[in-house]
Design a protein around this motif. Structure first.
Motif, PDB file in Angstrom:
ATOM      1  N   UNK A  98       0.847  -1.189   0.000  1.00  0.00           N
ATOM      2  CA  UNK A  98       0.000   0.000   0.000  1.00  0.00           C
ATOM      3  C   UNK A  98       0.886   1.245   0.000  1.00  0.00           C
ATOM      4  N   UNK A  99       0.692   2.084  -1.000  1.00  0.00           N
ATOM      5  CA  UNK A  99       1.562   3.258  -1.161  1.00  0.00           C
ATOM      6  C   UNK A  99       1.475   4.200   0.032  1.00  0.00           C
ATOM      7  N   UNK A 100       0.286   4.341   0.604  1.00  0.00           N
ATOM      8  CA  UNK A 100       0.126   5.239   1.750  1.00  0.00           C
ATOM      9  C   UNK A 100       0.835   4.681   2.982  1.00  0.00           C
ATOM     10  N   UNK A 101       0.755   3.378   3.181  1.00  0.00           N
ATOM     11  CA  UNK A 101       1.453   2.759   4.312  1.00  0.00           C
ATOM     12  C   UNK A 101       2.964   2.930   4.149  1.00  0.00           C
ATOM     13  N   UNK A 102       3.438   2.741   2.930  1.00  0.00           N
ATOM     14  CA  UNK A 102       4.871   2.940   2.681  1.00  0.00           C
ATOM     15  C   UNK A 102       5.281   4.359   3.056  1.00  0.00           C
ATOM     16  N   UNK A 103       4.479   5.326   2.641  1.00  0.00           N
ATOM     17  CA  UNK A 103       4.788   6.727   2.948  1.00  0.00           C
ATOM     18  C   UNK A 103       4.788   6.962   4.458  1.00  0.00           C
ATOM     19  N   UNK A 104       3.817   6.381   5.162  1.00  0.00           N
ATOM     20  CA  UNK A 104       3.771   6.539   6.622  1.00  0.00           C
ATOM     21  C   UNK A 104       4.970   5.888   7.282  1.00  0.00           C
ATOM     22  N   UNK A 105       5.370   4.715   6.805  1.00  0.00           N
ATOM     23  CA  UNK A 105       6.537   4.039   7.378  1.00  0.00           C
ATOM     24  C   UNK A 105       7.808   4.863   7.151  1.00  0.00           C
ATOM     25  N   UNK A 106       7.874   5.516   6.000  1.00  0.00           N
ATOM     26  CA  UNK A 106       9.051   6.334   5.699  1.00  0.00           C
ATOM     27  C   UNK A 106       9.124   7.580   6.576  1.00  0.00           C
ATOM     28  N   UNK A 107       8.005   7.985   7.154  1.00  0.00           N
ATOM     29  CA  UNK A 107       7.996   9.123   8.063  1.00  0.00           C
ATOM     30  C   UNK A 107       8.396   8.719   9.480  1.00  0.00           C
ATOM     31  N   UNK A 108       8.423   7.431   9.753  1.00  0.00           N
ATOM     32  CA  UNK A 108       8.637   6.946  11.110  1.00  0.00           C
ATOM     33  C   UNK A 108      10.070   6.574  11.417  1.00  0.00           C
ATOM     34  N   UNK A 109      10.284   5.957  12.569  1.00  0.00           N
ATOM     35  CA  UNK A 109      11.642   5.640  13.027  1.00  0.00           C
ATOM     36  C   UNK A 109      12.312   4.509  12.250  1.00  0.00           C
ATOM     37  N   UNK A 110      11.539   3.737  11.462  1.00  0.00           N
ATOM     38  CA  UNK A 110      12.113   2.632  10.698  1.00  0.00           C
ATOM     39  C   UNK A 110      12.330   3.019   9.241  1.00  0.00           C
ATOM     40  N   UNK A 111      12.569   4.301   9.003  1.00  0.00           N
ATOM     41  CA  UNK A 111      12.705   4.806   7.638  1.00  0.00           C
ATOM     42  C   UNK A 111      13.760   4.061   6.837  1.00  0.00           C
ATOM     43  N   UNK A 112      14.982   3.971   7.372  1.00  0.00           N
ATOM     44  CA  UNK A 112      16.062   3.351   6.617  1.00  0.00           C
ATOM     45  C   UNK A 112      15.787   1.874   6.381  1.00  0.00           C
ATOM     46  N   UNK A 113      15.266   1.169   7.389  1.00  0.00           N
ATOM     47  CA  UNK A 113      14.942  -0.248   7.212  1.00  0.00           C
ATOM     48  C   UNK A 113      13.889  -0.423   6.128  1.00  0.00           C
ATOM     49  N   UNK A 114      12.918   0.490   6.099  1.00  0.00           N
ATOM     50  CA  UNK A 114      11.874   0.421   5.082  1.00  0.00           C
ATOM     51  C   UNK A 114      12.462   0.651   3.693  1.00  0.00           C
ATOM     52  N   UNK A 115      13.353   1.628   3.584  1.00  0.00           N
ATOM     53  CA  UNK A 115      13.988   1.893   2.293  1.00  0.00           C
ATOM     54  C   UNK A 115      14.828   0.710   1.837  1.00  0.00           C
ATOM     55  N   UNK A 116      15.493   0.045   2.760  1.00  0.00           N
ATOM     56  CA  UNK A 116      16.264  -1.151   2.407  1.00  0.00           C
ATOM     57  C   UNK A 116      15.335  -2.263   1.914  1.00  0.00           C
TER      58      UNK A 116
END
Length: 253
Positions: A98-116
């Protein structure tokens, strides 16, 4: 006279109703952003009920809160139970694409892990997409890929700004479409969310990497020539360079 006043009253009523609808829509979006961001960042943990909206939002109508809850439920982020209300679910149950969930995760503390995670997905998808595109791309696909690379070069001294981002998005979207495979094309939201996340969170250099630019141009050329193996290798290099660059800019946080 009566007709004129009646018409004016009706027009005023319509404007008020329209304004109220816009206010509700705005409140819906703001509440969705608040709850979604808080869940993704862990500020509302799994097993907890959705809290009252923040004071800045005031008191949304029951219709607004119900609709926002339904949206979160459709994304797998909450489970609505009778009597207990909306309960936040573990992240493993969320829709990871979900694109919105991805965007929310990127705003949070796990940003780098999400990008990886996104980079790992990209390295599995985009090189294969380049290989398929070399077999199936149309002349219009070639034109869009070429235009995208030209625009990226044109805006390369402002690689952290919107014009470069839009050119980059055009390139990667066209790549997926050029495969001729609807499954690949449907993944464009994930790729776009990744590219937007890099720019939004200052993980793009102000001047584009010259090797990365050259590889984008190479991918377009290899696809035009029908050289799938070379296109796949160049695309793999692009994704790996992107992940390495993000890691360097964050200090591997």
């Amino acid at each position: 006279m009566t007709d004129r006043y009646s018409t004016e009253a009706a027009a005023g009523s319509h404007i008020n109703a329209s304004s109220a609808a816009q206010d509700e829509a705005s409140l819906h979006d703001r509440l969705l952003e608040e709850w979604g961001s808080d869940i993704a960042a862990g500020r509302i943990g799994a097993g907890e009920r959705l809290p009252q909206p923040s004071a800045e939002l005031g008191v949304p109508s029951r219709t607004v809160t119900r609709e926002v809850t339904r949206v979160l439920e459709s994304k797998g982020m909450v489970n609505v139970r009778r009597k207990t209300g909306a309960i936040v679910t573990p992240s493993a149950q969320w829709n990871p694409y979900d694109r919105q969930i991805i965007r929310w995760r990127l705003k949070g503390p796990e940003r780098l892990a999400t990008l990886h995670e996104l980079s790992q997905l990209r390295v599995a998808v985009e090189p294969a997409a380049a290989f398929l595109a070399a077999q199936n791309a149309t002349p219009s696909d070639w034109a869009r890929l070429t235009q995208a690379t030209m625009d990226m070069v044109a805006y390369s001294n402002h690689a952290n700004e919107s014009e470069y981002l839009q050119a980059d998005i055009m390139f990667h979207r066209t790549l997926l479409t050029a495969t001729g495979n609807r499954m690949f094309a449907a993944l464009d939201g994930i790729i776009v969310a990744t590219l937007e996340g890099r720019t939004e969170h200052q993980l793009m250099p102000s001047v584009a990497n010259a090797d990365a630019l050259r590889r984008h141009t190479d991918v377009a050329a290899f696809i035009r020539k029908g050289d799938g193996i070379a296109a796949r290798k160049a695309m793999e290099d692009i994704v790996n360079e992107s992940d390495e660059a993000m890691t360097q800019m964050t200090g591997g946080e």
